[in-house]
Each structure stands twice: as C-alpha cells, then as structure tokens.
Design an enzyme around this catalytic site. Structure first.
Site, PDB file in Angstrom:
ATOM      1  N   ARG A 162       7.816  -9.837   6.543  1.00 60.49           N
ATOM      2  CA  ARG A 162       7.815  -8.593   7.337  1.00 60.49           C
ATOM      3  C   ARG A 162       8.750  -8.722   8.550  1.00 60.49           C
ATOM      4  O   ARG A 162       8.445  -8.275   9.653  1.00 60.49           O
ATOM      5  CB  ARG A 162       6.412  -8.237   7.836  1.00 60.49           C
ATOM      6  CG  ARG A 162       5.354  -8.081   6.762  1.00 60.49           C
ATOM      7  CD  ARG A 162       5.578  -6.815   5.934  1.00 60.49           C
ATOM      8  NE  ARG A 162       4.415  -6.514   5.112  1.00 60.49           N
ATOM      9  CZ  ARG A 162       4.194  -7.019   3.905  1.00 60.49           C
ATOM     10  NH1 ARG A 162       5.074  -7.852   3.358  1.00 60.49           N
ATOM     11  NH2 ARG A 162       3.130  -6.678   3.223  1.00 60.49           N
ATOM     12  N   SER A 235      -1.684  -2.208   6.104  1.00 62.96           N
ATOM     13  CA  SER A 235      -2.212  -3.418   6.753  1.00 62.96           C
ATOM     14  C   SER A 235      -1.963  -3.325   8.251  1.00 62.96           C
ATOM     15  O   SER A 235      -0.840  -3.075   8.683  1.00 62.96           O
ATOM     16  CB  SER A 235      -1.503  -4.664   6.245  1.00 62.96           C
ATOM     17  OG  SER A 235      -1.662  -4.815   4.861  1.00 62.96           O
ATOM     18  N   GLU A 330       0.728  -5.990  12.339  1.00 61.02           N
ATOM     19  CA  GLU A 330       1.826  -5.768  11.401  1.00 61.02           C
ATOM     20  C   GLU A 330       2.433  -4.402  11.703  1.00 61.02           C
ATOM     21  O   GLU A 330       3.618  -4.161  11.491  1.00 61.02           O
ATOM     22  CB  GLU A 330       1.243  -5.817   9.979  1.00 61.02           C
ATOM     23  CG  GLU A 330       2.235  -5.997   8.858  1.00 61.02           C
ATOM     24  CD  GLU A 330       2.606  -4.686   8.214  1.00 61.02           C
ATOM     25  OE1 GLU A 330       3.506  -4.695   7.392  1.00 61.02           O
ATOM     26  OE2 GLU A 330       2.010  -3.642   8.557  1.00 61.02           O
TER      27      GLU A 330
HETATM   28  N1  EPU Z   1      -1.215 -14.429  -1.800  1.00 57.18           N
HETATM   29  C1  EPU Z   1      -0.491 -15.235  -2.604  1.00 57.18           C
HETATM   30  N2  EPU Z   1      -0.771 -15.251  -3.945  1.00 57.18           N
HETATM   31  C2  EPU Z   1      -1.736 -14.468  -4.491  1.00 57.18           C
HETATM   32  C3  EPU Z   1      -2.481 -13.621  -3.660  1.00 57.18           C
HETATM   33  C4  EPU Z   1      -2.196 -13.614  -2.298  1.00 57.18           C
HETATM   34  O1  EPU Z   1       0.384 -15.945  -2.176  1.00 57.18           O
HETATM   35  O2  EPU Z   1      -1.917 -14.529  -5.707  1.00 57.18           O
HETATM   36  C5  EPU Z   1      -0.938 -14.436  -0.338  1.00 57.18           C
HETATM   37  C6  EPU Z   1       0.079 -13.409   0.003  1.00 57.18           C
HETATM   38  O3  EPU Z   1       1.190 -14.036   0.610  1.00 57.18           O
HETATM   39  C7  EPU Z   1      -0.604 -12.414   0.929  1.00 57.18           C
HETATM   40  C8  EPU Z   1      -1.921 -13.101   1.318  1.00 57.18           C
HETATM   41  O4  EPU Z   1      -2.076 -14.164   0.411  1.00 57.18           O
HETATM   42  O5  EPU Z   1       0.205 -12.141   2.056  1.00 57.18           O
HETATM   43  C9  EPU Z   1      -3.134 -12.186   1.217  1.00 57.18           C
HETATM   44  O6  EPU Z   1      -3.061 -11.489   0.005  1.00 57.18           O
HETATM   45  P1  EPU Z   1      -3.948 -10.289  -0.485  1.00 57.18           P
HETATM   46  O7  EPU Z   1      -3.572  -9.998  -1.884  1.00 57.18           O
HETATM   47  O8  EPU Z   1      -5.367 -10.515  -0.087  1.00 57.18           O
HETATM   48  O9  EPU Z   1      -3.378  -9.023   0.266  1.00 57.18           O
HETATM   49  P2  EPU Z   1      -3.578  -8.494   1.700  1.00 57.18           P
HETATM   50  O10 EPU Z   1      -3.537  -9.553   2.719  1.00 57.18           O
HETATM   51  O11 EPU Z   1      -4.706  -7.570   1.679  1.00 57.18           O
HETATM   52  C10 EPU Z   1      -0.978  -8.118   1.608  1.00 57.18           C
HETATM   53  C11 EPU Z   1       0.003  -7.204   2.290  1.00 57.18           C
HETATM   54  C12 EPU Z   1      -0.101  -5.801   1.710  1.00 57.18           C
HETATM   55  C13 EPU Z   1       0.225  -5.879   0.226  1.00 57.18           C
HETATM   56  C14 EPU Z   1      -0.756  -6.858  -0.440  1.00 57.18           C
HETATM   57  C15 EPU Z   1      -0.440  -7.077  -1.895  1.00 57.18           C
HETATM   58  C16 EPU Z   1       0.232  -8.079   4.538  1.00 57.18           C
HETATM   59  C17 EPU Z   1      -0.077  -7.879   5.993  1.00 57.18           C
HETATM   60  N3  EPU Z   1      -0.281  -7.178   3.712  1.00 57.18           N
HETATM   61  O12 EPU Z   1      -2.272  -7.572   1.837  1.00 57.18           O
HETATM   62  O13 EPU Z   1       0.869  -4.990   2.351  1.00 57.18           O
HETATM   63  O14 EPU Z   1       0.143  -4.616  -0.370  1.00 57.18           O
HETATM   64  O15 EPU Z   1      -0.677  -8.145   0.218  1.00 57.18           O
HETATM   65  O16 EPU Z   1       0.684  -7.898  -2.004  1.00 57.18           O
HETATM   66  O17 EPU Z   1       0.911  -9.028   4.184  1.00 57.18           O
HETATM   67  C18 EPU Z   1       1.181  -3.593   4.250  1.00 57.18           C
HETATM   68  O18 EPU Z   1       2.008  -4.413   4.648  1.00 57.18           O
HETATM   69  O19 EPU Z   1       0.894  -2.546   4.903  1.00 57.18           O
HETATM   70  C19 EPU Z   1       0.468  -3.844   3.001  1.00 57.18           C
HETATM   71  C20 EPU Z   1      -0.479  -3.027   2.557  1.00 57.18           C
END
Ligand code: EPU
Length: 334
Positions: A162, A235, A330
């Site tokens: 980001r 997020s 973010e």
């Molecule tokens: N991760 C991995 N491998 C996986 C799953 C997660 O490396 O298989 C890592 C990722 O790097 C991720 C973190 O763990 O950043 C958490 O992942 P999770 O899937 O729980 O998603 P999240 O934290 O709820 C993030 C993004 C979202 C994006 C989702 C799906 C941020 C701040 N948010 O959310 O982006 O849609 O992953 O990839 O990084 C946004 O930026 O507004 C947003 C919605």
C-alpha cells in the site's frame, strides 16, 4: 472541465462524510489539467480519485482536483503479453471487467476493489495475493512543478505494501494514465486464503479470468460492506509486521499469522482488533464491522468525524496496550 465552488463531497467519499471543498475541479484531458495555474487556486490543492480510501476530517479549505480522463486502449497485442494504456479516471473494476472479459489474466484477483486507476497506482492496491504493481508496467504523470510529462517504469515507482513514491512525494506528480501488462497465458493465482476453496468442484484447467473474477467478487461480498449500501473506506488499518521475537511473546498455536521471507511476521489487524473486543462495537454513528473488524463503517449513515476518529483512537490504544503493536491507518486522513 467542471469547476464548482463550495462543493458538497458527501457523494464522493465512500465513508459518506458530510464535508465540503472550497473548490472542486474535474478535468477531462491532459491539456485541461495543464491549463490550470495551481498556485492561483485556493490552497491546499489535493488530488482525489473516487474517495474510496479517504477520511475527510473536516471541510476542505482548498481545491480538490479529480481526473475524468477515461479511456482503455490496447496498444500491443503480443502472442502472450498484452499492453494497454488506461486513463487515470477509469473505474478500476470497469477496467478489470474489460480485461478479464477479453480472456486476459493478471488483474482478476483485484476485482471489486473500489476506486479509480490513478489512485490504484498511487496506493498499490492489493487483494488475494496480487498487487497493482504486478500488472503495472509504467505510470504516466505530469510534474506539477512545470507540467512536463514524466513516465516512470514500474521499477521506479518505489512500490511496497500500500505504498509508492507518489505517496512520499505527495502533490508533486499527477497521474494521467497507467500502462498495464497482462497475459493470455493461463495463469490463475489461487493460493491465497479462500480463493481455491471458492472454486471447489471446478475444473481448474478450464478456468477463465472471468471465473476467477466471479469467485473473488463472491468472497468480497461475503465479508466486506457494499459501499452502495453502507459507508466505509475498506480496510481501515494496515496489517502490522512485527519481529518473530515480539510475535512469540503473545502468540499461541492458534494465532493467525503469515511468515514473511525476511523472518518478520505479519499479523492480521482484524484478529488483533477482534481480540480486543471491538468486533461490532458501536460509537455514536460509527461501528466496527461485524463480519470484518478491519473495517469501520458509517453504520447510521450520519456518523460524525468525531465518532470515527474516537473509535479509531480507542482501537489503536487497546491494541497498543495489549500487544505493544501500533496500528497504522490504511485510510488516508485528509
Ligand atoms: N495473507 C497471506 N496469505 C494468505 C492470507 C493472508 O499472506 O493466504 C496475508 C496478507 O498479506 C494479508 C494478511 O495476511 O495482508 C491478512 O489477510 P486477510 O486475508 O485476513 O485479509 P485482511 O487483512 O482482512 C487484506 C487487505 C484487503 C484485501 C484482503 C484480501 C489490508 C489492510 N487489507 O485484508 O484490502 O481485500 O487482504 O487480500 O491489507 C483494503 O485495502 O481496503 C482491503 C479491503
């Protein structure tokens, strides 16, 4: 070119904050942008996209610029690789629908992320194992110092999680178009979290980019609020990265985490927020989203800025106190 004084931004920020800008200018092409004398406009000058990653913390005293440069042009149809140039005002998801609809791979995992192409290149948006930088080949800008055209190759954009040079040199460059590189070659990226599971039972070898796009849309709709229904900016916090030693001080075998190649550990901010008891928490008109605690929503539709900022500060303080981790927003605070 649109030029409106005392402009109501309520419908142009997905958080639906009721704020105004002293002046709003929307330009339709590069020449119109170059015709502006930025120094003569109400200050400060801020360039926005669709307002899907912004939190206005008060009425904006200066000028908001917005690109309405909208074109999608395929410039090089190679055997595998395809290059296209896209105007900064194109809605990013419209671009993905176009590219995936043409059977081209690369962008489908970014489906349904709100926002426009210019902002996507500033923010290096990412989801389901793909980031904008993976499909960007170059970024075409105007340098606000003298309105000269400047083209940065992807390697010159200082892309990180980001993050980009456009965030660090804020205000210096205005992105007018972005060059993308996608491919005809079958190359789905299914290894992130629930993507493969969402495609269970399908013949993976027969998948099209549209199939993956639809699966991603399904996953997002199940977890994230629909900006048309309920105000949010996606997020609210970045996922923090901490040392392994720090992680081991509080982790149990159940603690979700992702080991990064440099030995550090990424902890989902949603999990930290949930552990601190904030899931579903209401503060005035603002709320921590029940299905995804990384998102703060304008639940009442009339949340005040104070509500959102107070909830943000309570979350930061609680996570700091319990885990000694500082969450960073973010969402851009303007
Ligand atoms: N991760 C991995 N491998 C996986 C799953 C997660 O490396 O298989 C890592 C990722 O790097 C991720 C973190 O763990 O950043 C958490 O992942 P999770 O899937 O729980 O998603 P999240 O934290 O709820 C993030 C993004 C979202 C994006 C989702 C799906 C941020 C701040 N948010 O959310 O982006 O849609 O992953 O990839 O990084 C946004 O930026 O507004 C947003 C919605």
């Amino acid at each position: 070119m649109k030029r409106i004084e005392n402009y109501d931004l309520s419908n142009q920020n997905t958080f639906r904050m009721k704020v105004k800008a002293a002046l709003y200018i929307e330009y339709d092409n590069v020449e119109e942008l170059q015709s502006l004398d930025l120094k003569a406009l109400p200050q400060p000058v801020f360039h926005m996209g669709a307002g899907s990653n912004l939190l206005f913390t008060k009425d904006f005293p200066g000028t908001i610029l917005h690109s309405n440069i909208k074109f999608i042009k395929y410039v090089d149809m190679g055997l595998d690789e395809v290059l296209l140039t896209v105007g900064s005002g194109v809605v990013f998801d419209d671009l993905i629908a176009n590219v995936a609809g043409n059977g081209l791979w690369g962008m489908e995992n970014l489906s349904l992320i709100p926002g426009e192409v210019g902002a996507a290149a500033v923010q290096n948006i990412g989801a389901y194992g793909v980031e904008a930088k993976d499909v960007i080949s170059g970024v075409v800008c105007l340098d606000t110092k003298d309105w000269t055209k400047t083209v940065f190759k992807v390697g010159e954009c200082a892309y990180g999680y980001r993050d980009s040079r456009f965030k660090h040199e804020r205000g210096r460059y205005i992105i007018t178009s972005v060059l993308f590189r996608v491919t005809r070659k079958y190359s789905p990226k299914l290894d992130y979290g629930g993507v493969r599971a969402a495609l269970e039972g399908r013949d993976l070898q027969a998948l099209t980019p549209m199939d993956v796009r639809e699966a991603i849309i399904g996953i997002r709709n199940a977890k994230l609020p629909d900006p048309a229904q309920i105000g949010s900016a996606g997020s609210f916090f970045k996922n923090p990265v901490i040392s392994r030693e720090h992680f081991e001080r509080f982790a149990t075998p159940e603690t979700p985490h992702y080991d990064l190649p440099d030995g550090t550990v990424k902890v989902p901010a949603a999990w930290l927020i949930d552990q601190c008891g904030f899931r579903g928490k209401v503060l005035g008109g603002a709320q921590v989203y029940e299905k995804q605690p990384l998102v703060i929503v304008n639940a009442s539709g009339s949340a005040s800025l104070e509500d959102v900022l107070a909830l943000e500060n309570q979350i930061i303080a609680a996570v700091q106190e319990r885990y000694e981790i500082t969450l960073h927003p973010e969402v851009d605070h303007i």
